[in-house]
Design a protein around this motif. Structure first.
Motif, PDB file in Angstrom:
ATOM      1  N   TYR A 124       0.826  -1.204   0.000  1.00 27.33           N
ATOM      2  CA  TYR A 124       0.000   0.000   0.000  1.00 27.33           C
ATOM      3  C   TYR A 124       0.861   1.255   0.000  1.00 27.33           C
ATOM      4  O   TYR A 124       0.507   2.258  -0.585  1.00 27.33           O
ATOM      5  CB  TYR A 124      -0.902   0.043   1.239  1.00 27.33           C
ATOM      6  CG  TYR A 124      -2.075  -0.900   1.173  1.00 27.33           C
ATOM      7  CD1 TYR A 124      -3.174  -0.616   0.371  1.00 27.33           C
ATOM      8  CD2 TYR A 124      -2.087  -2.068   1.908  1.00 27.33           C
ATOM      9  CE1 TYR A 124      -4.254  -1.469   0.313  1.00 27.33           C
ATOM     10  CE2 TYR A 124      -3.162  -2.932   1.865  1.00 27.33           C
ATOM     11  CZ  TYR A 124      -4.244  -2.627   1.058  1.00 27.33           C
ATOM     12  OH  TYR A 124      -5.307  -3.479   1.000  1.00 27.33           O
ATOM     13  N   VAL A 177       2.455  -6.212   1.970  1.00 25.76           N
ATOM     14  CA  VAL A 177       1.358  -6.759   2.754  1.00 25.76           C
ATOM     15  C   VAL A 177       1.060  -8.181   2.287  1.00 25.76           C
ATOM     16  O   VAL A 177       0.683  -9.042   3.067  1.00 25.76           O
ATOM     17  CB  VAL A 177       0.123  -5.848   2.598  1.00 25.76           C
ATOM     18  CG1 VAL A 177      -1.085  -6.493   3.202  1.00 25.76           C
ATOM     19  CG2 VAL A 177       0.390  -4.506   3.239  1.00 25.76           C
ATOM     20  N   PRO A 179      -4.204 -14.492  11.431  1.00 30.33           N
ATOM     21  CA  PRO A 179      -4.396 -13.442  12.433  1.00 30.33           C
ATOM     22  C   PRO A 179      -4.683 -12.104  11.769  1.00 30.33           C
ATOM     23  O   PRO A 179      -4.529 -11.948  10.559  1.00 30.33           O
ATOM     24  CB  PRO A 179      -3.069 -13.415  13.186  1.00 30.33           C
ATOM     25  CG  PRO A 179      -2.078 -14.002  12.257  1.00 30.33           C
ATOM     26  CD  PRO A 179      -2.812 -14.965  11.397  1.00 30.33           C
ATOM     27  N   SER A 180      -5.094 -11.147  12.575  1.00 28.30           N
ATOM     28  CA  SER A 180      -5.426  -9.820  12.075  1.00 28.30           C
ATOM     29  C   SER A 180      -4.205  -9.187  11.403  1.00 28.30           C
ATOM     30  O   SER A 180      -3.096  -9.284  11.907  1.00 28.30           O
ATOM     31  CB  SER A 180      -5.888  -8.959  13.247  1.00 28.30           C
ATOM     32  OG  SER A 180      -6.448  -7.788  12.749  1.00 28.30           O
ATOM     33  N   GLY A 181      -4.437  -8.579  10.251  1.00 24.62           N
ATOM     34  CA  GLY A 181      -3.361  -7.884   9.564  1.00 24.62           C
ATOM     35  C   GLY A 181      -2.487  -8.776   8.711  1.00 24.62           C
ATOM     36  O   GLY A 181      -1.448  -8.348   8.214  1.00 24.62           O
ATOM     37  N   SER A 182      -2.915 -10.031   8.505  1.00 22.73           N
ATOM     38  CA  SER A 182      -2.059 -10.944   7.758  1.00 22.73           C
ATOM     39  C   SER A 182      -2.269 -10.838   6.250  1.00 22.73           C
ATOM     40  O   SER A 182      -1.599 -11.523   5.493  1.00 22.73           O
ATOM     41  CB  SER A 182      -2.308 -12.375   8.225  1.00 22.73           C
ATOM     42  OG  SER A 182      -3.667 -12.687   8.102  1.00 22.73           O
ATOM     43  N   GLY A 183      -3.224 -10.007   5.808  1.00 26.29           N
ATOM     44  CA  GLY A 183      -3.375  -9.785   4.378  1.00 26.29           C
ATOM     45  C   GLY A 183      -4.518 -10.535   3.715  1.00 26.29           C
ATOM     46  O   GLY A 183      -4.608 -10.560   2.493  1.00 26.29           O
ATOM     47  N   LYS A 184      -5.410 -11.101   4.523  1.00 30.49           N
ATOM     48  CA  LYS A 184      -6.527 -11.864   3.950  1.00 30.49           C
ATOM     49  C   LYS A 184      -7.475 -10.968   3.164  1.00 30.49           C
ATOM     50  O   LYS A 184      -7.788 -11.227   2.002  1.00 30.49           O
ATOM     51  CB  LYS A 184      -7.318 -12.558   5.068  1.00 30.49           C
ATOM     52  CG  LYS A 184      -6.467 -13.340   6.031  1.00 30.49           C
ATOM     53  CD  LYS A 184      -7.295 -13.954   7.132  1.00 30.49           C
ATOM     54  CE  LYS A 184      -8.004 -12.960   8.027  1.00 30.49           C
ATOM     55  NZ  LYS A 184      -7.125 -12.284   8.995  1.00 30.49           N
ATOM     56  N   THR A 185      -7.916  -9.895   3.810  1.00 29.24           N
ATOM     57  CA  THR A 185      -8.849  -8.988   3.140  1.00 29.24           C
ATOM     58  C   THR A 185      -8.208  -8.413   1.884  1.00 29.24           C
ATOM     59  O   THR A 185      -8.866  -8.273   0.850  1.00 29.24           O
ATOM     60  CB  THR A 185      -9.265  -7.856   4.093  1.00 29.24           C
ATOM     61  OG1 THR A 185      -9.901  -8.432   5.227  1.00 29.24           O
ATOM     62  CG2 THR A 185     -10.199  -6.887   3.431  1.00 29.24           C
ATOM     63  N   THR A 186      -6.941  -8.088   1.986  1.00 32.79           N
ATOM     64  CA  THR A 186      -6.237  -7.535   0.828  1.00 32.79           C
ATOM     65  C   THR A 186      -6.317  -8.489  -0.357  1.00 32.79           C
ATOM     66  O   THR A 186      -6.599  -8.069  -1.487  1.00 32.79           O
ATOM     67  CB  THR A 186      -4.782  -7.238   1.202  1.00 32.79           C
ATOM     68  OG1 THR A 186      -4.773  -6.398   2.347  1.00 32.79           O
ATOM     69  CG2 THR A 186      -4.050  -6.559   0.070  1.00 32.79           C
ATOM     70  N   GLU A 232      -8.748  -3.570  -5.145  1.00 31.34           N
ATOM     71  CA  GLU A 232      -7.341  -3.208  -5.003  1.00 31.34           C
ATOM     72  C   GLU A 232      -6.611  -3.831  -6.194  1.00 31.34           C
ATOM     73  O   GLU A 232      -7.000  -4.894  -6.664  1.00 31.34           O
ATOM     74  CB  GLU A 232      -6.738  -3.775  -3.706  1.00 31.34           C
ATOM     75  CG  GLU A 232      -7.341  -3.221  -2.425  1.00 31.34           C
ATOM     76  CD  GLU A 232      -6.978  -1.770  -2.183  1.00 31.34           C
ATOM     77  OE1 GLU A 232      -6.112  -1.243  -2.903  1.00 31.34           O
ATOM     78  OE2 GLU A 232      -7.578  -1.159  -1.277  1.00 31.34           O
ATOM     79  N   GLU A 240     -15.240 -12.432   6.421  1.00 31.63           N
ATOM     80  CA  GLU A 240     -15.725 -12.559   7.793  1.00 31.63           C
ATOM     81  C   GLU A 240     -17.217 -12.271   7.885  1.00 31.63           C
ATOM     82  O   GLU A 240     -17.641 -11.394   8.637  1.00 31.63           O
ATOM     83  CB  GLU A 240     -14.952 -11.615   8.719  1.00 31.63           C
ATOM     84  CG  GLU A 240     -13.463 -11.823   8.587  1.00 31.63           C
ATOM     85  CD  GLU A 240     -12.675 -11.231   9.735  1.00 31.63           C
ATOM     86  OE1 GLU A 240     -13.232 -11.086  10.820  1.00 31.63           O
ATOM     87  OE2 GLU A 240     -11.474 -10.958   9.533  1.00 31.63           O
ATOM     88  N   HIS A 286     -10.994 -15.275  10.860  1.00 26.85           N
ATOM     89  CA  HIS A 286      -9.869 -15.563  11.731  1.00 26.85           C
ATOM     90  C   HIS A 286     -10.306 -16.487  12.870  1.00 26.85           C
ATOM     91  O   HIS A 286      -9.639 -16.600  13.871  1.00 26.85           O
ATOM     92  CB  HIS A 286      -9.133 -14.314  12.225  1.00 26.85           C
ATOM     93  CG  HIS A 286     -10.002 -13.298  12.876  1.00 26.85           C
ATOM     94  ND1 HIS A 286      -9.982 -11.988  12.519  1.00 26.85           N
ATOM     95  CD2 HIS A 286     -10.896 -13.401  13.854  1.00 26.85           C
ATOM     96  CE1 HIS A 286     -10.842 -11.329  13.251  1.00 26.85           C
ATOM     97  NE2 HIS A 286     -11.411 -12.161  14.076  1.00 26.85           N
TER      98      HIS A 286
HETATM   99  N1  ATP Z   1      -6.068   0.838   2.455  1.00 25.68           N
HETATM  100  C1  ATP Z   1      -4.944   0.517   3.109  1.00 25.68           C
HETATM  101  N2  ATP Z   1      -3.916   1.389   3.134  1.00 25.68           N
HETATM  102  C2  ATP Z   1      -2.769   1.073   3.786  1.00 25.68           C
HETATM  103  N3  ATP Z   1      -2.567  -0.065   4.436  1.00 25.68           N
HETATM  104  C3  ATP Z   1      -3.535  -0.976   4.449  1.00 25.68           C
HETATM  105  C4  ATP Z   1      -4.792  -0.726   3.797  1.00 25.68           C
HETATM  106  N4  ATP Z   1      -5.583  -1.802   3.981  1.00 25.68           N
HETATM  107  C5  ATP Z   1      -4.880  -2.671   4.717  1.00 25.68           C
HETATM  108  N5  ATP Z   1      -3.647  -2.187   4.993  1.00 25.68           N
HETATM  109  C6  ATP Z   1      -2.586  -2.882   5.753  1.00 25.68           C
HETATM  110  O1  ATP Z   1      -2.354  -4.108   5.142  1.00 25.68           O
HETATM  111  C7  ATP Z   1      -2.173  -5.137   6.090  1.00 25.68           C
HETATM  112  C8  ATP Z   1      -3.116  -6.287   5.809  1.00 25.68           C
HETATM  113  O2  ATP Z   1      -4.429  -5.839   5.948  1.00 25.68           O
HETATM  114  P1  ATP Z   1      -5.689  -6.759   5.683  1.00 25.68           P
HETATM  115  O3  ATP Z   1      -6.892  -5.893   5.791  1.00 25.68           O
HETATM  116  O4  ATP Z   1      -5.501  -7.492   4.420  1.00 25.68           O
HETATM  117  O5  ATP Z   1      -5.614  -7.753   6.910  1.00 25.68           O
HETATM  118  P2  ATP Z   1      -6.627  -8.906   7.312  1.00 25.68           P
HETATM  119  O6  ATP Z   1      -5.855 -10.162   7.226  1.00 25.68           O
HETATM  120  O7  ATP Z   1      -7.859  -8.828   6.531  1.00 25.68           O
HETATM  121  O8  ATP Z   1      -6.890  -8.562   8.832  1.00 25.68           O
HETATM  122  P3  ATP Z   1      -8.251  -8.671   9.664  1.00 25.68           P
HETATM  123  O9  ATP Z   1      -8.356 -10.070  10.112  1.00 25.68           O
HETATM  124  O10 ATP Z   1      -7.985  -7.749  10.815  1.00 25.68           O
HETATM  125  O11 ATP Z   1      -9.348  -8.216   8.797  1.00 25.68           O
HETATM  126  C9  ATP Z   1      -2.386  -4.500   7.446  1.00 25.68           C
HETATM  127  O12 ATP Z   1      -1.115  -4.292   8.031  1.00 25.68           O
HETATM  128  C10 ATP Z   1      -3.039  -3.197   7.156  1.00 25.68           C
HETATM  129  O13 ATP Z   1      -2.611  -2.229   8.067  1.00 25.68           O
END
Ligand code: ATP
Ligand code: MG
Lengths: 420, 365
Positions: free
Chosen positions: B18, B24, B43-50, B59, B165, B198
């Motif tokens: 990002y 990420v 876990p949270s922040g591992s990049g799943k949503t991305t 994205e 989720e 998660h």
């Molecule tokens: N729009 C954005 N701009 C900058 N950084 C981002 C953005 N979206 C996510 N991130 C960063 O990318 C990393 C992965 O985020 P992501 O949302 O993919 O995590 P996740 O696995 O879905 O977590 P969760 O279980 O909390 O939803 C995180 O460190 C987050 O801070």
């Protein structure tokens, strides 16, 4: 608390007071507290807002001046049939009341009031007062006719008679370019005296135009504010609010500097050859000036409600719409915009109401063609001192706004309105 | 679900950043078969949503390709991808009724009113909300909203449905019921599902395969049973289920097994992911695979232990013991009839097989 015998169903607190009574006492204390908290504001609003409005509303329909000054004359005139001339008794009463020194103050007010009805009355009264004092003997009919031939016309007396009521609709009639003819019938004013309806219409057009302009300009800005990251949007917000922190006069004067014939904008146009020096564009001291300056000044009142609504709309709605197959435009129109309606409504109604009563800006930059109804109200309050008419004009504005409010409530619902 | 030559979704060397500084998603390669239910767990922040957002088109990958049915997706805008999506907060349009929400994807596809109405009705019946078409989303309970969101993502019959989720906001009972319903609908309709959660138990019950994410990398991609029983690294072993962790050095390696020195105790374990003799390793051992009082010679690992704490849990008893220098070692004793009574402070013997004790890498978590 005496124990009241009652059916088995009545609930009581531990010390035997009926539950409902205990609850009522508890809530009453809360109510009194709440009332005391708002009381200072209530008194303030009552004194500075409600009372003046009621006073002005009363003025718009009351006309005690003539009957206060000439009670006996009026009593005689009421008996008169309105054709030809009033009986001698009316002339005699008039002579007596005009000669009465103590009556001088009231006569002045009556003359002013009648002068609004037909110009010339003030001087007629002044002259007659001076001369009739010397006449000790009747018939007063001839004496008055000798002082001024208008006293020998039934129209003059009809005007006095028509203005004799304690309450009148004449201010409201005047406010919509009507009047009562000498016979007491409602009729349109002569063409050259018709100004208010045109002004009302123009006020509504301008307010409407300002509202639309504000909406068109504020919508994208608000959208940007609501979607940008916080750091950038804060900066942008400051820019939007900057006008709030500058004096209204300074802002308006700045527009004059920019827009006048020898102003910055015209100089630039000439410099770049868009217009030539002889026909510089007139952008100020006319309707355009009013429109531009008012749109600028009222813009924040549109941005803030829009922004506060847009802020609450999660970006996932747009994403959801896109994922369901809507292109960006469709998604925006069908999913985003309908959710901003409360903001559009609140902003529009706010801007419209403020615009409809706006007066400093049009007074400064409106010129002749950019004057609005509020400028006329000001004129009647300060210059012509026709407060009745000013009150009637203001009353019409108030009614218009209430109608608008009612309409809005019917269509959108006041509870949906969001100001920020 | 075996590897098919033609995957339905393919992530190929996908990277995402990002801010231009932190990756990420780091070099993601993932094939998803048609009709598969694949869960991204981490876990949270591992990049799943991305990952999900890149697949949906919200994205863009910084590098690499995403293919859907063999076609490159990178330049296709979201609304042309035809992917159904369920959002965590449902994203039901508040100004439309339930039926209008469901009709929306059909209307933008210019389907005739009658066809659309029929489909909406069928979709509502599928989630057992036939009566609720005229209501606004705000007039529904959380679980009902969830089902409407599901129906809306399915009503236009996409081949691929993404769920981020979707059950996160529901309470435990409702969540379990919805897990079952989603699974059921998946079996009936046969679409491909990519599911993000998660919650590991959710992932284990619903999925065909699970991709465990950490730090932008897939740590392991496997069926639920494999993931639980044969974790390939210390992170997965720690993340999925309960796990006893013993850290030591590899002493010797013989064939499939090795001997690991933990605080002076020699433990025989299965070779999985250590780096040979002399290297550090994490031993991973499920609490239910440890037996109390094994007879001599029954298992290769057999140690003295001291009971530190007992927690009665009905169907089993959690027993915290001190063994091999570790005070956090958990043994699950099934509450079977006639099991030995143990008390806090007792000295007992515990044992386990070499196959159940996996020598993994060292993970600093
Ligand atoms: N729009 C954005 N701009 C900058 N950084 C981002 C953005 N979206 C996510 N991130 C960063 O990318 C990393 C992965 O985020 P992501 O949302 O993919 O995590 P996740 O696995 O879905 O977590 P969760 O279980 O909390 O939803 C995180 O460190 C987050 O801070
Ligand atoms: Mg997420």
């Amino acid at each position: 608390m005496a124990v009241v015998s009652d059916g088995a169903g009545m609930l009581r607190t531990a010390d035997g007071v009926p539950l409902k009574q205990a609850l009522a006492r508890a809530t009453r204390v809360n109510k009194i507290k709440a009332f005391l908290l708002v009381a200072p504001l209530l008194v303030f609003i009552l004194i500075t807002f409600i009372v003046p409005i009621l006073d002005m509303m009363t003025r718009s329909v009351s006309s005690p001046e003539v009957v206060d000054a000439l009670p006996k004359t009026i009593a005689e005139l009421v008996k008169w049939d309105g054709t030809d001339l009033p009986p001698e008794a009316a002339f005699a009463a008039m002579a007596a009341e005009m000669s009465d020194k103590k009556n001088k103050f009231y006569l002045g007010k009556a003359a002013a009031r009648l002068n609004f009805q037909k110009s010339g009355f003030r001087s007629l009264f002044n002259k007659s007062q001076r001369k009739i004092k010397r006449v000790k003997q009747g018939p007063f009919k001839d004496a008055f006719a000798k002082i001024d031939k208008r006293w020998a016309q039934s129209a003059t007396w009809n005007i006095i008679r028509n203005a004799s009521g304690r309450y009148t609709d004449v201010h409201y009639l005047n406010a919509i370019d009507m009047n009562r003819d000498p016979a007491g019938e409602i009729a349109a004013q002569p063409k050259i005296k018709r100004i208010y309806v045109t002004l009302f219409e123009r006020t509504i057009y301008v307010s409407f135009g300002v509202t639309i302009l504000c909406l068109i300009l504020a919508y994208p800005i608000s959208y940007l504010l609501a979607t940008l990251p916080l750091k950038t949007s804060n900066l942008l917000m400051i820019l939007v609010l900057l006008p709030f922190w500058t004096s209204l006069l300074v802002r308006t004067t700045a527009w004059i500097v920019l827009l006048q014939a020898n102003g910055v904008l015209n100089d630039l146009f000439v410099f770049f050859g868009i217009v030539n020096d002889e026909n510089r564009i007139r952008m100020i001291y006319n309707m355009t000036g009013s429109l531009i300056a008012m749109t600028h000044i009222l813009m924040p009142f549109m941005v803030l409600p829009l922004y506060s609504v847009m802020k609450t709309i999660s970006p996932t709605y747009m994403r959801a719409a896109r994922s369901l197959g809507a292109n960006p435009f469709t998604a925006f129109v069908r999913v985003y915009m309908p959710q901003t309606v409360p903001g559009i409504g609140a902003g529009s109604i706010l801007v419209f109401i403020l615009a409809i009563g706006y007066y400093i800006t049009p007074a400064l930059v409106g010129g002749q063609s950019g004057q609005l109804i509020s400028n006329l109200i000001e004129y009647h309050m300060k210059k012509s001192l026709n407060w009745g008419l000013a009150a009637a004009l203001g009353g019409l504005l108030l009614i218009g706004i209430l109608v608008l409010y009612w309409l809005y409530n019917r269509i959108v619902g006041i509870d949906k309105m969001k100001f920020g | 679900m075996g590897e098919t030559p033609e995957p339905f979704v393919r992530f190929k060397d996908v990277q995402k950043t990002y801010d231009g500084e932190i990756l990420v998603v780091k070099n993601l390669n993932l094939d998803i078969a048609p009709g598969e239910f694949l869960t991204m767990l981490g876990p949270s922040g591992s990049g799943k949503t991305t990952c999900l957002m890149m697949l949906a088109g919200f994205e863009t990958p910084t590098n690499g390709q995403i293919l859907l049915g063999g076609n490159e997706l990178n330049t296709v805008p979201p609304h042309k991808r035809g992917i159904g999506m369920v959002f965590q907060n449902y994203a039901l349009f508040p100004h439309m009724s339930v039926a209008e929400n469901l009709a929306f994807p059909l209307e933008v596809r210019r389907m005739s009113q009658a066809d659309a109405a029929a489909k909406v009705k069928r979709a509502l019946d599928m989630v057992e909300l036939g009566e609720f078409g005229a209501r606004r989303p705000a007039q529904l309970s959380g679980g009902q909203q969830q089902r409407v969101a599901l129906a809306r993502a399915l009503v236009f019959e996409p081949d691929l449905v993404l769920m981020d989720e979707p059950l996160g906001a529901l309470d435990k009972n409702l969540r379990e019921q919805m897990q079952y319903e989603i699974k059921h609908i998946h079996e009936n309709l046969g679409m491909t599902v990519v599911y993000v959660t998660h919650d590991q138990s959710e992932a284990l019950t619903m999925s065909d395969r699970i991709a465990v994410f950490n730090d932008g990398v897939i740590q392991q991609l496997a069926r639920p049973a494999d993931l639980y029983e044969r974790p390939e690294n210390a992170f997965v072993a720690q993340f999925i289920g309960e796990n006893n962790k013993l850290i030591g050095k590899v002493d010797q390696v013989d064939g499939d097994t090795c001997v690991v020195d933990v605080d002076g105790y020699k433990i025989r374990a299965l070779n999985v992911a250590h780096e040979g003799v002399g290297s550090s390793t994490t031993l991973s051992l499920r609490p239910e695979r440890v037996s109390l009082a094994p007879s001599d010679g029954e298992v290769p690992n057999n140690f003295d232990a001291k009971v530190l704490e007992l927690i009665y849990l009905g169907d089993h008893i959690r027993c915290r013991v001190s063994v091999c220098g570790d005070d956090e070692f958990i043994v699950k004793v099934p509450n079977a009839s006639g099991h030995a009574t143990i008390n806090e402070g007792d000295d007992v013997r515990v044992g386990w097989t070499a196959e159940d004790c996996r020598a993994l890498d060292v993970w600093q978590g």
